[in-house]
Design an enzyme around this catalytic site. Structure first.
Site, PDB file in Angstrom:
ATOM      1  CE  LYS A   1      -0.244  36.308  17.387  1.00 14.88           C
ATOM      2  NZ  LYS A   1      -0.995  37.449  17.896  1.00 14.88           N
TER       3      LYS A   1
ATOM      4  CD  GLN B   1      -0.884  41.201  17.424  1.00 15.82           C
ATOM      5  OE1 GLN B   1      -1.110  40.108  16.932  1.00 15.82           O
ATOM      6  NE2 GLN B   1      -0.212  41.334  18.557  1.00 15.82           N
TER       7      GLN B   1
ATOM      8  CG  ASP C   1      -5.952  35.803  20.706  1.00 16.49           C
ATOM      9  OD1 ASP C   1      -4.984  35.024  20.649  1.00 16.49           O
ATOM     10  OD2 ASP C   1      -5.924  36.972  20.278  1.00 16.49           O
TER      11      ASP C   1
END
Ligand code: NAD
Length: 269
Positions: free
Chosen positions: A48, A92, A115
């Site tokens: 990422k 995460q 997200d």
């Protein structure tokens, strides 16, 4: 009809994002919250951060010790949320067992939830969003066609079904309680298949597909050879089958950058 490799499409779109990034005074900025170290998470985060750098965005890692208490992490995420320089925040997963993932995620403001996991998030979840963008780029006909989705998870199966319904597809979701006979039946009529199961090569020679079907393989399974494999046996005789790796994983990562750009645009309005 043109067909573009996933990698080629992602490269092209990243180039466009890079041009957009240049129009910002301050680069769109992503905060990544990580607790402890997990080899898979470390590698996803590296990916990422690399993506962000490549398109001219910024990514900042906020790392905490494995022993951090839930209340401490909540306070830390709230602090990051308030930072005016941060456009989007992701946590995460997985988090250590003593911390509730849903509690931590609920702290992220909906307009920074890039997200797209939270109910009412301002953004679409990355995997279904990335897949839909790719299908459209490929010129795959969706309206009135048959979509079969395998898996009903909150982050892939269900939101994928919602998105394809909005495209006026006839959507069928199959899951762990679907019989093999039904699975064979539905798959043989599918124009678009999205497999998000997590069982290596479950869709093998036992199943027949339409010659012009498009197979999207979301599954990530580590084989005995130590390599990553999808849910669908490679080489099915169809119009298009996305590979694993370098398929949906790349589309998911791209969609995160798309969501971050959207977040940055909203905040600067
Ligand atoms: P999950 O693990 O939460 O659920 C799996 C789903 O598969 C369940 O809904 C279950 O009902 C269904 N299932 C089980 N057996 C089945 C069968 N025989 N036929 C049809 N459905 C069956 O799912 P998830 O989190 O959506 O992940 C699925 C897979 O996708 C995993 O391999 C995961 O690693 C991968 N994944 C990849 C990406 C990516 O970007 N490439 C993103 C998310 C998840």
């Amino acid at each position: 009809m043109k067909e573009m490799e996933v990698q080629e499409y992602v490269r092209k779109r990243k180039g466009e994002l890079k041009e957009e990034a240049k129009t910002f005074l301050a680069a769109p900025t992503l905060a990544i919250v990580q607790v402890g170290h997990n080899p898979a998470s470390d590698s996803y985060i590296r990916g990422k951060m690399k993506d962000a750098l490549e398109v001219g965005f910024q990514a900042k890692l906020f790392w905490y010790e494995e022993s951090i208490k839930e209340e401490e992490l909540i306070r830390a995420v709230l602090e990051v949320s308030k930072d005016k320089n941060i456009d989007g925040i992701i946590v995460q997963l997985p988090l250590p067992k003593h911390i509730s993932e849903s509690k931590i995620q609920s702290v992220i403001p909906l307009e920074k939830d890039v997200d797209g996991f939270a109910l009412g998030s301002s953004y679409l979840p990355c995997t279904p969003k990335g897949i839909l963008m790719y299908l459209k780029e490929e010129g795959v006909e969706l309206d009135g066609k048959n979509a079969v989705i395998l898996g009903r998870s909150k982050i892939v199966g269900k939101p994928m079904a919602d998105l394809l319904l909005k495209e006026n597809m006839n959507v069928t979701i199959l899951h762990s309680h679907t019989s093999l006979e039904d699975e064979k039946f539905y798959l043989s009529h599918a124009d678009v298949v999205v497999a998000a199961i997590g069982k290596m090569h479950l869709l093998d020679e036992r199943f027949t597909f339409r010659k012009d079907a498009v197979l999207v393989d979301v599954g990530i399974n580590r084989g005995e050879d130590g390599k990553l494999h999808g849910d669908i046996l490679p080489g099915r005789p169809v119009r298009l089958q996305t590979p694993v790796p370098k398929g949906v994983g790349l589309l998911t990562r791209l969609a995160l950058m798309e969501n971050l750009l959207e977040a940055a645009k909203r905040r600067r309005k």
